[in-house]
Design an enzyme around this catalytic site. Structure first.
Site, PDB file in Angstrom:
ATOM      1  N   LYS A  76       0.775  -1.302   0.106  1.00  0.00           N
ATOM      2  CA  LYS A  76       0.128  -0.016  -0.095  1.00  0.00           C
ATOM      3  C   LYS A  76       0.932   1.459  -0.023  1.00  0.00           C
ATOM      4  O   LYS A  76       0.641   2.055  -0.755  1.00  0.00           O
ATOM      5  CB  LYS A  76      -0.965  -0.056   1.103  1.00  0.00           C
ATOM      6  CG  LYS A  76      -2.053  -1.047   1.348  1.00  0.00           C
ATOM      7  CD  LYS A  76      -2.831  -0.960   2.290  1.00  0.00           C
ATOM      8  CE  LYS A  76      -3.842  -2.074   2.559  1.00  0.00           C
ATOM      9  NZ  LYS A  76      -4.531  -2.106   3.745  1.00  0.00           N
ATOM     10  N   CYS A  96      -0.823   0.706   6.383  1.00  0.00           N
ATOM     11  CA  CYS A  96      -1.222  -0.230   7.440  1.00  0.00           C
ATOM     12  C   CYS A  96      -2.231  -1.362   6.869  1.00  0.00           C
ATOM     13  O   CYS A  96      -2.959  -1.083   6.084  1.00  0.00           O
ATOM     14  CB  CYS A  96      -1.878   0.216   8.705  1.00  0.00           C
ATOM     15  SG  CYS A  96      -1.012   1.344   9.719  1.00  0.00           S
ATOM     16  N   ASP A  97      -2.317  -2.632   7.521  1.00  0.00           N
ATOM     17  CA  ASP A  97      -3.167  -3.426   7.057  1.00  0.00           C
ATOM     18  C   ASP A  97      -3.337  -4.382   8.200  1.00  0.00           C
ATOM     19  O   ASP A  97      -2.479  -4.953   8.882  1.00  0.00           O
ATOM     20  CB  ASP A  97      -2.864  -4.326   5.865  1.00  0.00           C
ATOM     21  CG  ASP A  97      -3.632  -5.395   5.429  1.00  0.00           C
ATOM     22  OD1 ASP A  97      -4.658  -4.729   4.560  1.00  0.00           O
ATOM     23  OD2 ASP A  97      -3.777  -6.645   5.720  1.00  0.00           O
ATOM     24  N   SER A  98      -4.584  -4.821   8.504  1.00  0.00           N
ATOM     25  CA  SER A  98      -5.243  -5.505   9.477  1.00  0.00           C
ATOM     26  C   SER A  98      -5.984  -6.768   9.319  1.00  0.00           C
ATOM     27  O   SER A  98      -6.646  -6.799   8.238  1.00  0.00           O
ATOM     28  CB  SER A  98      -6.051  -4.678  10.456  1.00  0.00           C
ATOM     29  OG  SER A  98      -5.527  -3.575  11.068  1.00  0.00           O
ATOM     30  N   GLY A 133      -0.261  -4.753  10.181  1.00  0.00           N
ATOM     31  CA  GLY A 133       1.295  -4.506   9.710  1.00  0.00           C
ATOM     32  C   GLY A 133       1.260  -3.155   9.389  1.00  0.00           C
ATOM     33  O   GLY A 133       0.242  -2.195   9.226  1.00  0.00           O
TER      34      GLY A 133
END
Length: 230
Positions: A76, A96-98, A133
């Site tokens: 991203k 971010c990535d969840s 992340g």
């Protein structure tokens, strides 16, 4: 000056000029992440990456859950570098990535009521691990100078909502568009018994981890706080 870096008292003029140029760019369309940052004193620019998360995850070779969310976050951040370069030559791009690890499976946004209902059937009365992340890319004079990444894991203990409560929650649409089919800071919070870890990470961006990662690329978070008069 809102959203740009500020300087501490007694900062040198040269350092002041640099800090005033640094821009915090959030590579996410998440209103929850934006709200966390604004509450913590930062008004970021928002540039949505639009990456195909499923395709990126599918291309990874036997990753751990932490590696998956970190790779997605970096993808991203990388996706918006050129866009950001065109408007802010000095910036920190934060992405971010969840995802939720429950019952040995790593899951993201359910997308449909049916999937959300199946997820809650698995989650209710149990604990899961919410992984987020984080990736940061530093642009300095238009050049990609530094980058870093990491992840944070928080244990979430779920309640066991009644069928009527779950029907009502799914009908709101909220659990369809968030990782793990729940929120901590929204209506889903009624169905979370507790957490072990960082609450800001569960909402979508870990403030403690972001502070550490910013330091790794040479930026102090206090220099990014909005001016009290802005």
């Amino acid at each position: 000056m809102s959203g740009t870096a500020r300087h501490p008292v007694n900062e040198s003029p040269d350092r002041l000029g640099y800090l005033l140029r640094v821009r915090f760019v959030l590579a996410s369309q998440s209103p929850a992440r934006l709200a966390v940052l604004r509450a913590a004193g930062i008004d970021p620019s928002v540039v949505v990456s639009g990456v195909d998360e499923d395709a990126i995850a599918a291309a990874l070779t036997d990753p751990t859950p932490a590696e998956t969310v970190t790779a997605l976050a970096m993808a991203k951040a990388e996706a918006v570098v050129e866009t950001v370069r065109g408007t802010h030559s000095d910036a920190v791009i934060v992405a971010c990535d969840s995802m939720l690890s429950i019952g040995g499976a790593l899951v993201g946004k359910p997308g449909t009521p049916e999937v959300a209902r199946a997820r809650w059937a698995e989650m209710a009365g149990r604990s899961g691990e919410l992984l987020t992340g984080h990736a940061i890319i530093r642009l300095d004079g238009g050049e990609r100078s530094k980058e870093t990444s990491g992840s944070h894991t928080t244990t979430v203990r779920f309640a066991d909502p009644s069928p009527a409560e779950l029907d009502a929650y799914i009908a709101t649409g909220e659990p369809l568009v968030v990782a793990g089919s729940f929120t901590l800071d929204g209506m889903g919070g009624w169905f979370v018994e507790g957490i072990d870890g960082d609450p800001s990470s569960v909402i979508g961006i870990s403030l403690p981890l972001t502070r550490k990662l910013l330091a790794e690329v040479g930026v102090s978070v206090v220099d990014l706080w909005r001016s009290p008069t802005s």
